[in-house]
Design an enzyme around this catalytic site. Structure first.
Site, short mmCIF file in Angstrom:
data_model
loop_
_atom_site.label_atom_id
_atom_site.label_comp_id
_atom_site.label_asym_id
_atom_site.label_seq_id
_atom_site.Cartn_x
_atom_site.Cartn_y
_atom_site.Cartn_z
N ARG A 278 0.85 -1.18 0.00
CA ARG A 278 0.00 0.00 0.00
C ARG A 278 0.89 1.24 0.00
O ARG A 278 1.47 1.60 1.02
CB ARG A 278 -0.91 -0.03 1.25
CG ARG A 278 -1.60 1.29 1.53
CD ARG A 278 -2.69 1.15 2.57
NE ARG A 278 -2.29 0.51 3.82
CZ ARG A 278 -1.66 1.12 4.82
NH1 ARG A 278 -1.30 2.38 4.70
NH2 ARG A 278 -1.38 0.47 5.92
N HIS A 282 -3.63 4.10 4.96
CA HIS A 282 -4.73 3.14 5.10
C HIS A 282 -6.05 3.81 4.74
O HIS A 282 -6.85 3.27 3.98
CB HIS A 282 -4.79 2.61 6.53
CG HIS A 282 -5.96 1.73 6.80
ND1 HIS A 282 -6.10 0.48 6.25
CD2 HIS A 282 -7.08 1.94 7.55
CE1 HIS A 282 -7.24 -0.06 6.65
NE2 HIS A 282 -7.86 0.81 7.44
N TYR A 291 4.33 4.68 11.45
CA TYR A 291 4.61 3.27 11.69
C TYR A 291 5.37 2.59 10.54
O TYR A 291 5.70 1.41 10.64
CB TYR A 291 3.30 2.50 11.96
CG TYR A 291 2.26 2.63 10.87
CD1 TYR A 291 2.28 1.81 9.74
CD2 TYR A 291 1.23 3.57 10.97
CE1 TYR A 291 1.32 1.93 8.74
CE2 TYR A 291 0.26 3.69 9.98
CZ TYR A 291 0.31 2.86 8.88
OH TYR A 291 -0.64 2.99 7.90
#
Length: 387
Positions: A278, A282, A291
């Site tokens: 990705r 998100h 992160y």
């Protein structure tokens, strides 16, 4: 037709190490090579087929970028980007036949584009004017499911229904049906998926479980979710598994088309893991820099699925600059239409849900609709009389 040379093991491309078990046809340098029993599926692709794969990926990305911008401008409450995962979605969806049914998650814009769903209709949900956005019956494509993994149970029930209706394994390829359900790596940790695997396996359901492993369940890396490659999950339920390079649109197409053919023939379900990444957040409420290592995203850009197919189309003379320009113009027009349409979205008629309760007319629903109509008519008359 696609020309293929010798086989090529999957290894390091750029700074990214792809799993050795991931099947690959189209390498990042634009070369197509053999990949065992799935090769006939790629060999059968025509120039028009290849161009269609490219077109759907580009349009998906153009629309996705516009939707993200519209959310930032306050026109949408939320958006779920799909950038980087176009090959997995478009390639697999092109393996479907018209009679097959797709159950997407909430990020699968490329699936909708491939099934002919107007992408602008997704705004009805993210703008908050409708709980759906399109009629699933028009394109055999279910509505987006926001509850992680829930769609796997919906798809399994639908696929078992196909078995009960004797709509697969008849030997007629124009009538035999199959189902595909899309989900991410995070859903593999949900009970819903594991229950779906149980029922799909024991009922030999004509269902393809298509996992887009983009390596993060929001902020949780796959390494914290599973100690084995995700495509091995199916084995415990008696379901064969295959892992593909999720940024290779040809591999995603070939493996999915083969799995769907097997499902229609009565050979039961298959679990496919598309190993991808990705590139974006998100959702638009997420900050991936908190992160993820930014170097990882930069490395994966070298495996961009759209750039990879474009390079192959150019090198193999399947497309020229005029074609690419035409697709870019079409993408720009889609983005412009999205900007104009989002502000005009209105809630559907309140009684529209009666038409969507069942696939066919039902006497009880008709009775309830008549009662509601009478009630609403009386209510409006009272309001008009000032009572």
């Amino acid at each position: 037709m696609v020309d293929m040379g010798g086989s090529q093991p999957v290894g390091t491309a750029g700074a990214v190490d792809l799993p050795e078990t991931a099947l690959q046809f189209l390498s990042p340098d634009g070369q197509v090579r053999s990949a065992g029993p799935y090769s006939p599926y790629v060999e059968s692709l025509t120039t028009d087929d290849l161009r269609s794969l490219y077109r759907d990926m580009v349009l998906t990305r153009k629309f996705d970028a516009e939707a993200t911008a519209l959310q930032r401008q306050g026109e949408l409450g939320l958006w779920v980007p799909s950038i980087g995962q176009e090959a997995a979605q478009v390639g697999s969806a092109h393996g479907l036949k018209p009679q097959d049914f797709a159950f997407p998650g909430y990020r699968d814009h490329g699936v909708l584009a491939s099934r002919g769903v107007d992408l602008v209709q997704t705004f009805a949900h993210t703008r908050g004017v409708d709980h759906g956005g399109w009629d699933p019956r028009e394109h055999n494509c279910h509505l987006y499911t926001l509850v992680v993994g829930a769609q796997t149970l919906h798809a399994t029930g639908y696929a078992i229904g196909i078995v009960k209706d004797h709509a697969c394994a008849t030997g007629d390829p124009t009538k035999d049906e199959a189902v595909i359900v899309y989900f991410g790596d995070g859903a593999t940790s949900e009970g819903d998926l594991n229950e779906a695997l149980v029922f799909a396996g024991v009922n030999q359901a004509p269902l393809v479980f298509f996992c887009q492993n983009n390596q993060y369940a929001i902020s949780e890396p796959t390494s914290r979710q599973s100690r084995v490659p995700l495509f091995h999950r199916g084995a415990g339920f008696g379901i064969p598994g295959v892992q593909v390079d999720g940024n290779d649109v040809l591999a995603c197409y070939a493996v999915t088309a083969a799995a769907l053919d097997a499902a229609r023939a009565g050979m039961g379900p298959t679990f496919i893991e598309a190993f991808t990444y990705r590139l974006g957040a998100h959702t638009t409420s997420d900050d991936p820099t908190r992160y993820r290592d930014s170097h990882d995203a930069e490395s994966w850009k070298a495996l961009d699925p759209i750039a990879r197919l474009r390079l192959y189309l150019t090198l193999s003379d399947h497309a020229d600059q005029n074609f690419f320009d035409e697709v870019d113009v079409e993408g720009a027009a889609l983005a412009a239409r999205a900007r104009e349409a989002v502000r005009k979205l209105e809630a559907p008629p309140l009684d529209s849900f009666f038409d969507l309760a069942y696939n066919e007319p039902h006497p009880l629903v008709a009775e309830e609709h008549a009662e509601w109509t009478a009630f609403e008519t009386a209510r409006l008359e009272l309001m008009g009389a000032g009572r």
